[in-house]
Design a protein around this motif. Structure first.
Motif, short mmCIF file in Angstrom:
data_model
loop_
_atom_site.label_atom_id
_atom_site.label_comp_id
_atom_site.label_asym_id
_atom_site.label_seq_id
_atom_site.Cartn_x
_atom_site.Cartn_y
_atom_site.Cartn_z
N GLU A 104 -14.21 7.74 23.02
CA GLU A 104 -13.96 8.42 24.16
C GLU A 104 -14.93 10.25 23.46
OE1 GLU A 104 -11.24 10.33 20.26
OE2 GLU A 104 -9.63 8.92 21.56
N GLY A 105 -15.91 9.46 23.62
CA GLY A 105 -17.66 9.98 23.47
C GLY A 105 -18.20 10.54 24.35
N VAL A 106 -17.80 8.91 24.92
CA VAL A 106 -18.67 8.89 25.72
C VAL A 106 -18.05 8.76 27.60
CG1 VAL A 106 -19.27 6.74 27.42
CG2 VAL A 106 -19.63 6.20 24.77
N TYR A 107 -16.51 9.41 27.36
CA TYR A 107 -15.79 9.43 28.52
C TYR A 107 -16.19 11.31 28.22
CZ TYR A 107 -11.73 10.22 30.79
OH TYR A 107 -10.87 10.18 31.71
N LEU A 108 -15.75 11.82 27.17
CA LEU A 108 -16.21 12.95 27.32
C LEU A 108 -17.30 13.34 27.71
CD1 LEU A 108 -14.32 14.25 24.53
CD2 LEU A 108 -13.74 14.50 25.93
N LEU A 109 -18.23 12.54 27.33
CA LEU A 109 -19.77 12.94 27.50
C LEU A 109 -20.51 12.40 29.00
CD1 LEU A 109 -21.66 12.77 24.63
CD2 LEU A 109 -20.87 14.88 25.33
N ASN A 110 -19.70 12.30 29.13
CA ASN A 110 -19.47 11.33 30.84
C ASN A 110 -21.24 10.49 30.45
OD1 ASN A 110 -19.62 10.61 33.78
ND2 ASN A 110 -20.19 12.15 34.67
N GLU A 111 -21.43 10.29 29.87
CA GLU A 111 -22.57 9.84 29.41
C GLU A 111 -23.12 8.58 28.48
OE1 GLU A 111 -27.04 11.16 27.21
OE2 GLU A 111 -26.06 12.56 27.39
N LEU A 112 -23.61 7.89 28.97
CA LEU A 112 -23.76 5.95 27.89
C LEU A 112 -25.11 6.40 27.92
CD1 LEU A 112 -22.51 3.73 26.75
CD2 LEU A 112 -22.62 2.36 29.02
N SER A 113 -25.73 6.45 26.68
CA SER A 113 -27.05 6.24 26.49
C SER A 113 -27.36 3.91 26.02
CB SER A 113 -27.88 6.59 25.41
OG SER A 113 -27.11 6.34 23.85
N ASN A 114 -28.40 3.82 25.66
CA ASN A 114 -28.64 2.76 25.44
C ASN A 114 -28.66 2.13 24.20
OD1 ASN A 114 -29.92 1.69 27.97
ND2 ASN A 114 -32.07 1.98 27.75
N LYS A 115 -28.64 3.90 23.13
CA LYS A 115 -28.19 3.36 21.71
C LYS A 115 -26.35 3.27 21.85
CE LYS A 115 -28.06 6.25 17.53
NZ LYS A 115 -28.53 7.89 17.31
N THR A 116 -25.99 3.73 22.02
CA THR A 116 -24.66 3.82 22.85
C THR A 116 -24.22 2.26 22.81
OG1 THR A 116 -24.15 5.88 22.56
CG2 THR A 116 -21.86 4.79 23.25
N LYS A 117 -25.10 1.74 23.79
CA LYS A 117 -24.67 0.02 24.14
C LYS A 117 -24.92 -0.52 23.23
CE LYS A 117 -25.35 -0.14 29.10
NZ LYS A 117 -26.09 -0.58 30.84
N HIS A 118 -25.88 -0.49 22.23
CA HIS A 118 -26.18 -1.62 21.44
C HIS A 118 -25.20 -1.31 19.91
CE1 HIS A 118 -30.03 -3.04 22.71
NE2 HIS A 118 -30.15 -1.87 22.70
N VAL A 119 -25.23 -0.18 20.23
CA VAL A 119 -23.88 0.01 18.59
C VAL A 119 -22.42 -0.46 18.96
CG1 VAL A 119 -22.42 1.89 17.11
CG2 VAL A 119 -24.94 2.36 18.33
#
Length: 815
Positions: A104-119
């Motif tokens: 939901e956070g990725v969807y709302l921010l329209n942003e995907l960081s490498n850190k989030t990918k790893h998590v």
């Protein structure tokens, strides 16, 4: 302690998980066991796909999330008794709630960081381990859940993983201190960074997790369970003949895994090599299979080449120019730029002239590499000292790997020769100083052909696979298929030839089967095939791009013969009984010969003259050995010989021709045979084989048919005209009988001139007693001036013509 690792394919369903549990329990009977688990099959891909969709504000990620939650909850319900499910279901739902919040956070921010990918990508292993750990507990087994995130510490820099071994080893050793009994369940792949933030070890990192634990605990071996029987000589999905290796060295495994062997994650070997910890790779579903042992190199290894592998997700970067020559530090600058961009170089090759440097990098890093290099060398590019960096796409690396390659001469030559003989162009070559790896960059479309070619060259019992694509399945074609079927085992056992028919076509239908067409039922298969098209047939053969491909033409079609040049230009050999191509304009005949030589593809047409008789082959050998042909006399039409051997004026001439046609001695249009055109083409082909540049119109033809018969438009009209001219045929026959002669349709080549025509032959001539449909050729040469070299035998009929085609196919196989 046992250390085991199970991959996602081993955990793809509850049934498979139960099988895995049985394996773990067997190990547990002998010693305490640490079992490292990947995510359920396909889950990690889903987790990353959901992240990408959420970043694009695509709500479709929710559907995939629901599907995965249901899959994990269903696994709990199937594996664990109802009374024990509540706590596990609650944990699984909690993890999916956390996942949902992240997406939901990725969807709302329209942003995907490498850190989030790893998590998010690490949730699969956490979930599978929680469920499997609970399953063991439900079976009454004392288990300990080991959260790898609390023990393995790493640093991720643009997807490059570096493990902090000092911290990691200390954490693992402290955790297991005093814990020497029972089952330990740990998620693979997951870790944390120095700041305590969840991270991962890279795709395939569960192998790495098991290796890290093994090295820290100084275990003697780690067992990796997967869905294949170990490491193979090549990828069995691409090379069906590949087989598993019983033992390989760490260095060989490192080379093979680095170059694409997906059974083992490359970094896995790093922590094991120093302590000489063995890796046993086994099949979860076939636990009794020996698998592969990876250990230090031993003298027991008798193989020169251990494996063949490839990488197909690369691009070539090339920089060249006179400004590079003799300039100290240029290479340093070049590679320093790539280092600063954190771009890994897969392969390096540099011209000895220092005029160019070529490197291979991963697909997704090529653009950044080119931009960085062009920027770094902007001044030199503007001053025309060097050219801008070019990127070559659609390429792949194939590599031979083996510890003992350096001890064996000629391996590089065999490798490049095998590739070259199959028209596989090599773009770049690299060989390390250890000589453990020989790599070549080729077109991506050629990977399958290259791997199969090299495997055949280095690993298989000396044999050769021929892939036939046959057009024309009438009288001759059907006989050929029957002969191929009958001799299949003989060819393999005696001649080491595996001949497969992969494509068939007649005038209406065509079929293809990459695994080989069943020659027992080819007629039914062809009847249900797709509509025949000559262009489509060629393009399919070209697209399959198989080694040792042979196009076989059993027709008399001028249109089909016009495609020979396309096959030859793609290194596809041509075998034909169709005389039209070789009797075409000399320039076209010569073009086919040149294409055959240029592209290393055989062009064989022995059956163009004399069906199965070795007439052309004999003539070629005479010429090649330096003999000079003075004269050729021949009866080259089995059809005409049959007709005049059976015609005695007691029955009409046209009836004899009908009989010849019915028994398969003539072309579907018998006028081709009786007009002498067929014989003229044959003597023309023989003339050209001696080196003469003759055309068909140069052949003098003495016709015995009327002009009306020669110009008839169909068989019905032709036979009516033959019936009309019966008195003429009787006269010809009676004159020969009166002179005690036989009628033979003779072809002759002498002093650079050729002629064909009906002749009376006396009792003292070798042609006099020629019976049935036999052919005979007299070669008068410098070595055979008075007593000619004679080739004689059956010269017409579907069986003998098919056997001649078969013989040409075998010639290619023995080449």
């Amino acid at each position: 302690m046992n250390v085991l690792k199970f991959g996602g394919s081993s955990l793809a369903s509850p049934e498979r998980i139960k099988l895995v549990a049985e394996t773990v329990e067997k190990h547990l009977k002998n010693d305490s066991t640490l079992a490292v688990f990947s995510a359920f099959g396909g889950v990690t891909n889903d987790l990353l796909e959901m992240a990408e969709l959420a970043a694009k504000e695509d709500p479709a990620y929710k559907t995939i999330l629901e599907k995965n939650e249901k899959r994990h909850l269903d696994a709990v319900r199937e594996l664990i008794p109802v009374n024990d499910q509540s706590a596990v279901l609650s944990k699984v739902k909690t993890e999916f709630n956390r996942l949902e919040t992240l997406y939901e956070g990725v969807y709302l921010l329209n942003e995907l960081s490498n850190k989030t990918k790893h998590v998010v990508s690490g949730f699969g292993e956490i979930l599978s381990s929680l469920i499997i750990n609970a399953y063991f507990k439900s079976k009454g087994i004392n288990t300990n859940f080991v959260d790898s995130r609390e023990l393995v510490v790493c640093r991720n820099n643009n997807e490059k993983v570096q493990v902090n071994y000092a911290k990691t080893n200390r954490n693992i050793q402290n955790y297991f201190s005093g814990k020497t009994k029972g089952l330990f369940v740990a998620p693979g792949f997951v870790a944390k960074n120095d700041d305590g933030v969840p991270s991962t070890l890279g795709r395939g990192g569960s192998d790495f997790t098991a290796a890290i634990f093994s090295a820290a605990l100084k275990i003697k071996k780690v067992i990796i369970y997967t869905d294949v029987n170990g490491m193979y000589t090549a990828n069995p999905m691409i090379v069906p003949q590949a087989y598993s290796l019983d033992k390989i060295s760490y260095e060989e495994a490192m080379e093979l895994s680095h170059f694409g062997a997906k059974v083992l994650y490359p970094p896995t070997l790093q922590p094991l090599l120093e302590q000489q910890i063995e890796i046993h790779i086994k099949n979860t579903f076939k636990p009794k299979e020996p698998g592969t042992i990876v250990s230090k190199s031993t003298k027991e290894n008798f193989r020169w080449v251990t494996g063949i592998t490839h990488i197909d997700s690369i691009k070539l970067l090339n920089i060249e120019g006179s400004g590079m020559v003799g300039i100290p530090g240029f290479s340093k600058r070049f590679f320093e730029v790539l280092f600063q961009e954190n771009i890994n170089v897969v392969l390096i090759t540099q011209a000895s002239s220092e005029h160019s440097i070529c490197v291979a990098v991963k697909d997704d890093e090529a653009k950044a590499a080119r931009e960085a290099l062009n920027e770094a060398f902007e001044v030199e590019i503007q001053n025309n000292k060097i050219k801008p960096v070019t990127v070559e796409e659609n390429v792949a690396i194939v590599a031979l790997v083996g510890d003992r390659m350096k001890s064996h001469h000629g391996l590089s030559g065999k490798m490049f020769s095998a590739l070259g003989n199959n028209n596989i162009n090599i773009r770049a070559i690299a060989q390390g100083s250890s000589e453990r790896n020989i790599s070549a960059v080729i077109a991506k479309k050629d990977v399958k052909k290259a791997l199969n070619t090299l495997h055949e060259q280095f690993f298989e019992v000396p044999s050769k696979e021929l892939n036939l694509f046959i057009t024309g399945v009438g009288n001759v074609g059907s006989k050929l298929l029957a002969q191929l079927k009958k001799q299949e085992n003989y060819l393999l056992e005696k001649l080491r030839l595996k001949v497969r028919v992969l494509g068939l076509s007649n005038s209406k239908k065509m079929i293809f089967n990459e695994e080989g067409i069943d020659l027992q039922n080819w007629e039914d298969a062809l009847e249900n095939g797709q509509s025949a098209d000559k262009k489509d047939f060629f393009e399919k053969v070209q697209k399959l791009n198989l080694r040792n491909s042979v196009f076989v033409d059993n027709t008399a079609s001028a249109e089909i013969s016009s495609w020979y040049r396309h096959y030859l230009a793609n290194s596809i050999s041509v075998v034909t009984c169709n005389k039209i191509a070789c009797a075409d304009d000399y320039v076209n005949y010569q073009e086919l010969q040149n294409l055959s030589r240029e592209y290393g593809a055989s062009f064989l047409y022995e059956t163009n003259v004399g069906a199965g008789l070795p007439i052309i082959d004999t003539l070629k050998n005479l010429v090649a050995s330096g003999d000079q042909v003075k004269k050729i006399q021949a009866v080259l039409s089995g059809s005409l010989n049959f007709v005049f051997n059976n015609y005695d004026a007691s029955s009409p001439f046209y009836k004899t021709v009908e009989m010849a046609m019915k028994e398969g001695y003539t072309e579907p249009d018998p006028k081709i045979d009786l007009s002498g055109v067929d014989v003229a083409r044959k003597i023309l082909i023989l003339a050209r084989e001696t080196g003469l540049k003759l055309e068909l119109e140069d052949i003098e033809k003495k016709n015995f048919l009327s002009e009306e018969a020669l110009n008839s438009e169909n068989n019905e009209e032709f036979f009516k005209l033959l019936e009309r001219d019966e008195e003429k045929f009787k006269e010809i026959y009676n004159n020969a009988e009166k002179n005690d002669a036989q009628l033979k349709y003779v072809a002759q080549l002498e002093n650079g001139k050729a002629q064909v025509g009906l002749q009376e032959v006396g009792p003292d001539h070798p042609f006099y007693n020629l019976s049935g449909s036999d052919n005979i050729v007299l070669f008068f040469t410098e070595r055979y001036p008075d007593q000619p070299l004679i080739v004689k035998g059956a010269g017409a009929g579907a069986d003998v013509t098919a056997s001649g085609i078969f013989a040409d196919v075998i010639r290619i196989g023995k080449k």
